[in-house]
Design an enzyme around this catalytic site. Structure first.
Site, short mmCIF file in Angstrom:
data_model
loop_
_atom_site.label_atom_id
_atom_site.label_comp_id
_atom_site.label_asym_id
_atom_site.label_seq_id
_atom_site.Cartn_x
_atom_site.Cartn_y
_atom_site.Cartn_z
N LYS A 45 0.97 -1.29 0.13
CA LYS A 45 0.08 0.10 -0.08
C LYS A 45 0.77 1.24 0.00
O LYS A 45 2.11 0.99 0.28
CB LYS A 45 -0.99 0.17 1.15
CG LYS A 45 0.01 -0.02 2.46
CD LYS A 45 -1.15 -0.57 3.81
CE LYS A 45 -0.21 -0.80 4.96
NZ LYS A 45 -0.80 -1.44 5.79
N ARG A 73 -10.75 -1.12 14.41
CA ARG A 73 -10.88 -0.01 13.46
C ARG A 73 -11.84 -0.91 12.35
O ARG A 73 -12.88 -0.68 12.58
CB ARG A 73 -9.31 -0.39 12.76
CG ARG A 73 -9.08 0.75 11.57
CD ARG A 73 -7.70 0.88 11.01
NE ARG A 73 -7.07 -0.15 10.86
CZ ARG A 73 -5.80 -0.45 10.14
NH1 ARG A 73 -4.97 0.59 10.51
NH2 ARG A 73 -5.25 -1.46 9.79
N HIS A 85 -6.26 -7.91 12.45
CA HIS A 85 -5.02 -7.25 12.67
C HIS A 85 -4.64 -6.67 14.07
O HIS A 85 -5.51 -6.63 14.70
CB HIS A 85 -5.34 -5.87 11.92
CG HIS A 85 -3.98 -4.84 11.44
ND1 HIS A 85 -2.81 -5.68 10.90
CD2 HIS A 85 -3.84 -3.87 11.44
CE1 HIS A 85 -1.89 -4.75 10.67
NE2 HIS A 85 -2.34 -3.67 10.94
N ARG A 113 1.55 -11.12 6.99
CA ARG A 113 1.51 -10.10 6.21
C ARG A 113 2.70 -8.94 6.73
O ARG A 113 2.60 -8.37 7.62
CB ARG A 113 0.08 -9.36 6.58
CG ARG A 113 -0.81 -10.12 6.00
CD ARG A 113 -2.14 -9.52 6.10
NE ARG A 113 -2.50 -8.83 7.47
CZ ARG A 113 -3.06 -9.17 8.39
NH1 ARG A 113 -3.77 -10.23 8.21
NH2 ARG A 113 -3.51 -8.51 9.54
N TYR A 135 14.14 31.20 4.18
CA TYR A 135 12.98 32.09 4.51
C TYR A 135 12.75 32.36 5.93
O TYR A 135 13.06 31.56 6.75
CB TYR A 135 11.65 31.37 4.18
CG TYR A 135 11.37 31.01 2.86
CD1 TYR A 135 11.05 32.40 1.91
CD2 TYR A 135 11.14 29.96 1.99
CE1 TYR A 135 10.78 32.19 0.76
CE2 TYR A 135 11.03 29.96 0.70
CZ TYR A 135 10.78 30.93 -0.20
OH TYR A 135 10.43 30.85 -1.34
N CYS A 148 12.72 24.92 2.54
CA CYS A 148 11.61 25.31 1.42
C CYS A 148 11.06 24.30 0.85
O CYS A 148 11.31 22.98 0.92
CB CYS A 148 12.70 26.11 0.43
SG CYS A 148 13.99 27.44 1.18
N MET A 149 10.22 24.71 -0.03
CA MET A 149 9.46 23.80 -0.86
C MET A 149 10.20 22.75 -1.50
O MET A 149 10.01 21.54 -1.76
CB MET A 149 8.74 24.25 -1.87
CG MET A 149 7.28 23.17 -2.55
SD MET A 149 6.47 24.19 -3.72
CE MET A 149 5.38 25.14 -2.58
N ASP A 150 11.49 23.23 -2.39
CA ASP A 150 12.30 22.34 -3.19
C ASP A 150 13.69 22.42 -3.06
O ASP A 150 14.45 21.70 -3.54
CB ASP A 150 12.20 23.06 -4.67
CG ASP A 150 10.71 23.37 -4.96
OD1 ASP A 150 9.85 22.54 -5.01
OD2 ASP A 150 10.47 24.70 -5.22
#
Ligand SMILES: *Cc1c(COP(=O)(O)O)cnc(C)c1O
Length: 396
Positions: free
Chosen positions: A39, A136, A166, A222, A267, A314-316
């Site tokens: 997943k 759950r 689970h 699993r 920043y 920062c973002m990048d």
């Protein structure tokens, strides 16, 4: 042909993956199947590539959270058995059956919808989900799971292939709660046997159970996090199974600068150089899954030394201090642009673990690898050879 240009990439060691799968195979009870949880894009590692490799290692079954993830695998040519652990709406039952995708079943309305499906040459495979203490999904022992199961078993066009539960605390040292879950599940299994019902796969365990109590996994273990070479917690017995981290997150220094004294870095100028300071800029940021919450906390590896991330991520991009790696005291040359930086994983003899990054963030290793963004290319390695590259941004 260049399949990516960005220096930031996740290297995925297929050798480590194989070794981890073999380690779990070795501890799993002899007759038990192995399911690989893939997943969330195989916990960030790349679902299609991980399934292909794991299948070649003899993994029997694959688990995803949602139907869409299962459809993605089928459309990518994966023919191995797939189970959807989570909720599948009635509208998804037809395609699940058509693509031979098994689903978790725990709701009356979905069972009713399955009974209403147009007759088809193949059956809809279901694994009945019971809640033995996770709280759950699944029917609790108090809910009418017996009658639900019986009706599922007698619904034409529905094939009850599995019964599963689970664990919620299998990764803790104290196993009392898990033992209670195991007992509740064993009672259910006994009831099924007494009624003479045949359910081919009755399964319970996750990685933590595989490490500490493989005898509690039932007919199928699993494995998720452990397959990726990370331990489910600090409390599992690491001596039982030797795991190797599969993912290394790397980048390189793309700019070296000598910042003047009293110079704000990034920043908000949250870091201000106390003196002239050598700074390296890295092309990786929070949009890659290198969380902004690591600002002021994180370190990276450069020349096998720890280098601090300076200021706001920062973002990048983000910035690091170069002094520790340059070791002017022992006459090391200045860092130059293009030198490799490891955000987590090994660099020579040095190692910065995913667990450490998780600790800085106040989370668990699972989340750190899952956060890795789609835009980061994944480079699959066998030995030192590149066995494949995925870059969702471009098929150059
Ligand atoms: C994710 C998942 C697993 C694997 O758990 P790990 O702790 O990563 O080993 C097993 N079973 C179910 C139902 C899951 O959702």
């Amino acid at each position: 042909m260049v399949s990516y240009y960005r220096p930031t990439r996740a290297e995925i060691s297929l050798d480590a993956l194989r070794s981890n799968i073999a380690a779990f195979r070795a501890v799993a009870p002899g007759s038990s199947r192995l399911l690989a949880a893939v997943k969330a894009n195989a916990y960030g590692h790349g679902a299609v590539e991980i399934v292909r490799e794991a299948e070649a290692c003899g993994v029997d079954y694959f688990g995803v959270a949602f139907l869409d993830e299962a459809i993605h695998l089928r459309r990518s040519g994966i023919t191995a058995p797939i189970l959807v652990f989570g909720y599948v709406p009635a509208e998804g039952l037809g395609i699940a059956r058509e693509l031979n995708i098994a689903i978790a079943l725990f709701r009356e309305d979905i069972l009713a919808a399955a009974a209403m499906l147009q007759p088809h040459s193949s059956a809809l495979k279901v694994h009945i989900k019971v809640d033995t203490g996770m709280g759950r999904l699944g029917l609790t022992p108090e809910q009418n799971w017996r009658s639900f199961l019986e009706r599922a078993l007698h619904t034409p066009g529905v094939e009850v292939e599995g019964l599963f539960t689970h664990f919620s605390k299998a990764d803790e040292r104290d196993k009392a709660y898990t033992e209670r879950q195991v007992r509740i599940f064993a009672d259910m299994e006994e009831y099924v046997a007494k009624r003479g019902w045949h359910i081919p796969i009755i399964h319970a365990g996750n990685s933590a159970a595989g490490i500490d109590t493989p005898e509690w996994a039932g007919g199928m273990l699993r494995i998720g996090i452990g397959m990726y070479g990370l331990y489910p917690s600090e409390e599992v017995n690491r001596q039982r199974i030797a795991l190797q981290p599969v993912m290394t997150l790397k980048t390189e220094v793309v700019m070296v600068k000598e910042a003047p004294a009293n110079w704000g870095i990034s920043y908000g100028a949250r870091y201000v150089t106390p003196d002239r300071e050598r700074i390296g800029t890295l092309p990786v940021g929070y949009a890659d899954g290198y969380s902004r919450m690591l600002s002021g906390k994180a370190e990276v590896l450069l020349r096998g030394q720890r280098a601090a991330v300076l200021g706001t991520i920062c973002m990048d991009q983000c910035m690091i201090a170069l002094a520790a790696a340059e070791r002017a005291d022992i006459g090391m040359p200045a860092v130059t642009e293009g030198e490799e930086v490891v955000l987590f994983g090994r660099q020579g003899a040095a190692c910065l673990t995913v667990d450490e990054v998780a600790k800085w963030l106040g989370t668990i290793n699972y989340e750190v690898v899952c956060m890795l963004a789609a835009r980061v290319p994944r480079i699959y390695l066998r030995g030192n050879e590149v066995a494949g590259v995925t870059n969702y941004l471009a098929e150059f």
